[in-house]
Design an enzyme around this catalytic site. Structure first.
Site, PDB file in Angstrom:
ATOM      1  N   TYR A 113       0.838  -1.200   0.000  1.00  0.00           N
ATOM      2  CA  TYR A 113       0.000   0.000   0.000  1.00  0.00           C
ATOM      3  C   TYR A 113       0.873   1.251   0.000  1.00  0.00           C
ATOM      4  O   TYR A 113       0.666   2.173  -0.797  1.00  0.00           O
ATOM      5  CB  TYR A 113      -0.903  -0.018   1.233  1.00  0.00           C
TER       6      TYR A 113
ATOM      7  N   LYS B 285       1.172   4.060  -2.994  1.00  0.00           N
ATOM      8  CA  LYS B 285       0.845   5.460  -2.745  1.00  0.00           C
ATOM      9  C   LYS B 285       2.045   6.368  -3.003  1.00  0.00           C
ATOM     10  O   LYS B 285       1.885   7.521  -3.423  1.00  0.00           O
ATOM     11  CB  LYS B 285       0.346   5.630  -1.304  1.00  0.00           C
TER      12      LYS B 285
END
Length: 259
Positions: free
Chosen positions: A154, A158
């Site tokens: 994640y 990002k």
């Protein structure tokens, strides 16, 4: 409805819930016609109904943002029903937790597929027809700035989204198109429900002493989409209540002083 975004067409991915829903609602209140794009069509339709009840105009579009063909179809549907897209919000996302040592290749790839490839597909499809004053807003995360335990996939996705934001901003700046990113902290949504439930007292370690709301992010998105942000591009706006400023020594001082 009249507002800062009157007569603009905005496409918001992941618009059926959470931050995306908040942005879609807020854009509509500012006068934008909103394409609510989500893999959850029923959820998107509910958002559209809410917007219509407020007197706005919106469209629900079913789309898996990681599928290039579905993305192109979603853009065509939006343009045919609402007109040329002048504001794109790449918000669609998902979250899972795992240590790198236990993470599957599928988990790693799926995170990039949704967060990074989705933003790329939509940006590529829409930016070609954008004009001076148009906007692209990517929703990243503070995890892309600081890292996240059990969330290497994640955090990496990002972070990649931030690099994409800066590069695209450079490529289209001469056309008067701006590209910026918002990095939310811990926002109360379905995606963070388990985290907040597991550590509800953590909000006391956020300098502002509360978790964020989708409306907090929506207000920032409206600003970045508005004429007031004409001279801002390639930037990351952190909306986290001061969370990323709060290191261990500051926590100790705050607790000692009772603030």
């Amino acid at each position: 409805m009249e507002g800062k975004l009157s007569n603009r067409v905005a496409l918001v991915t992941g618009g059926a819930s959470g931050i995306g829903r908040g942005i879609a609602h807020r854009f509509a209140l500012e006068g934008a016609k909103v394409s609510v794009v989500d893999i959850n069509l029923e959820g998107a339709k509910k958002v559209v109904k809410d917007i219509e009840n407020l007197g706005g105009k919106a469209l629900a579009v079913e789309c898996d943002v990681g599928d290039e063909n579905q993305v192109n179809k979603a853009v065509r549907e939006t343009e045919e029903s609402l007109g040329r897209v002048g504001i794109l919000v790449n918000n669609a996302g998902n979250v899972t937790f795992n240590l790198v040592s236990n993470m599957t290749t599928e988990q790693w790839r799926d995170m990039f597929r949704v967060h990074v490839e989705g933003a790329f597909y939509f940006s590529r499809a829409i930016v070609k027809s954008m004009e001076t004053g148009d906007r692209i807003i990517n929703i990243s995360s503070v995890a892309g700035l600081t890292g996240e335990t059990m969330g290497a996939h994640y955090s990496a996705a990002k972070t990649a989204l931030l690099g994409f934001t800066r590069t695209l901003a450079l490529e289209v700046a001469h056309q008067g198109i701006t590209v910026n990113a918002i990095a939310p902290g811990i926002i109360e949504t379905a995606m963070t429900k388990e985290i907040i439930a597991g550590a509800p007292e953590f909000c006391k370690d956020i300098p502002i002493h509360r978790f964020g709301t989708p409306e907090d992010i929506a207000e920032t998105a409206v600003f970045l989409a508005s004429p007031g942000a004409d001279y801002i591009t390639g930037q990351v706006i952190v909306v986290d209540g001061g969370l990323t400023l709060y290191n261990t020594s500051q926590q100790l001082i705050h607790r000692a002083l009772g603030i």
